[in-house]
Scaffold this active site. Structure first.
Site, PDB file in Angstrom:
ATOM      1  N   GLY A  28      20.847 -11.961  44.559  1.00 29.64           N
ATOM      2  CA  GLY A  28      22.084 -12.057  45.080  1.00 29.64           C
ATOM      3  C   GLY A  28      23.109 -12.365  44.097  1.00 29.64           C
ATOM      4  N   GLY A  34      25.768 -15.867  41.132  1.00 27.60           N
ATOM      5  CA  GLY A  34      24.972 -14.745  41.090  1.00 27.60           C
ATOM      6  C   GLY A  34      26.819 -13.770  40.788  1.00 27.60           C
ATOM      7  N   TYR A 182      12.718 -26.414  51.195  1.00 26.19           N
ATOM      8  CA  TYR A 182      13.234 -26.277  49.666  1.00 26.19           C
ATOM      9  C   TYR A 182      12.975 -26.847  48.442  1.00 26.19           C
ATOM     10  CZ  TYR A 182      17.488 -25.410  47.107  1.00 26.19           C
ATOM     11  OH  TYR A 182      18.113 -25.092  45.690  1.00 26.19           O
TER      12      TYR A 182
END
Length: 310
Positions: A28, A34, A182
């Protein structure tokens, strides 16, 4: 003298040591923290592999990296963490390109998505954030094990504190809440890190596993928030978020600071770990449950079909 000793609590990208000759793989890495981590590592001399799903966006990221640093050594690796077939293909390609890997940063993720499933039928957040990275790590870990000082850094979240691992409903088929799922996926990231570190120690490996979280970083993850939160977000964003550049610092510290140790967890030093400079932080009591860590590991092996060399 290490800069950490002279400027405690103010560790920045300037403290990242020389990375010349090292190979760093970041999932990512085309955007957000990232990308910011990739930019710093490339500037310090590392060969950085951007393991991303979208070739067009990855191409744009590569162009931006080389525009800011003409001698940057950066590569694209197509990796779709929502597909175990893609994970296996990416791992095979990476192994072909690089006989040794110094650093793997498991950074990619999704947050607060409506319920959907991966190509393999896993709940999207758990499948992407945990199972995809679990599988990818297992398939390339033998490229890190012979390398002295190699590291696996997995990005978690303060949201792990709300997470629970329900082995009777790992894929949230009986009950689904986007925040609940999540939290479970981010808790799984930490449990994976702690269990991997324990196995690395038992094996006597030079490789270590660490975790980090960015606090409230200004990234694209909020795009999946409920509409009310998206509408209100601009009002409270300055209070609860910091730049992606600053949000990448805990990851970079876990990845490069010579004084870090396996099993440590890094996040911002501000109130609630929302903003600030990176320091070692604690995780929830639930994340340290060794029995659950081990069971999650075994369940993940079965679900992905991947074996680990430790």
């Amino acid at each position: 003298m290490n800069a950490t000793a002279t400027r405690p609590g103010r560790w920045t990208a300037a403290d990242v040591p020389d990375q010349t000759g090292r190979v760093a793989v970041i999932t990512g890495a085309n955007t957000g923290i990232g990308f910011e981590a990739a930019k710093v590592l490339a500037a310090r001399g590392a060969t950085v592999v951007l393991a991303c799903r979208n070739p067009d966006r990855a191409g744009d990221a590569l162009a931006r990296l080389t525009a800011s640093n003409a001698v940057a050594r950066v590569e694209f690796l197509r990796l779709d963490l929502t597909s175990l077939a893609s994970v296996r293909e990416a791992a095979a390609e990476l192994r072909t390109r690089h006989s040794a890997i110094d650093l793997l940063i498991n950074n990619a993720g999704v947050m607060w998505t409506p319920r959907s499933t991966t190509a393999d039928g896993f709940e999207l957040q758990f499948g992407t954030n945990h199972l995809g990275h679990f599988a990818f790590t297992g398939l390339v870990l033998d490229r890190l094990l012979p390398v002295a000082g190699s590291r696996v850094v997995t990005v978690s979240s303060v949201g792990h504190r709300t997470g629970r691992i329900d082995f009777d409903d790992l894929q949230s088929e009986r009950r689904y809440g986007r925040h609940r799922a999540y939290g479970a996926s981010k808790l799984a990231n930490l449990m994976f890190t702690y269990e991997l570190q324990r196995r690395l120690e038992v094996a006597g490996a030079d490789t270590v596993a660490l975790a980090a979280h960015p606090g409230g970083a200004g990234t694209e993850l909020v795009r999946n928030a409920p509409s009310l939160i998206r509408r209100l977000y601009p009002l409270f964003e300055p209070l609860v978020t910091q730049s992606a550049e600053r949000g990448a610092l805990p990851t970079l510290r876990a990845a490069t600071d010579p004084v870090t140790r396996g099993g440590e967890y890094y996040g911002p030093d501000g109130i609630g770990e929302v903003k600030g400079f990176p320091k070692r932080v604690g995780s929830s009591a639930r994340s340290h449950d060794k029995l659950v860590q081990r069971r999650l590991w075994e369940e993940s092996l079965e679900l992905t079909g991947v074996t680990f060399p430790v």
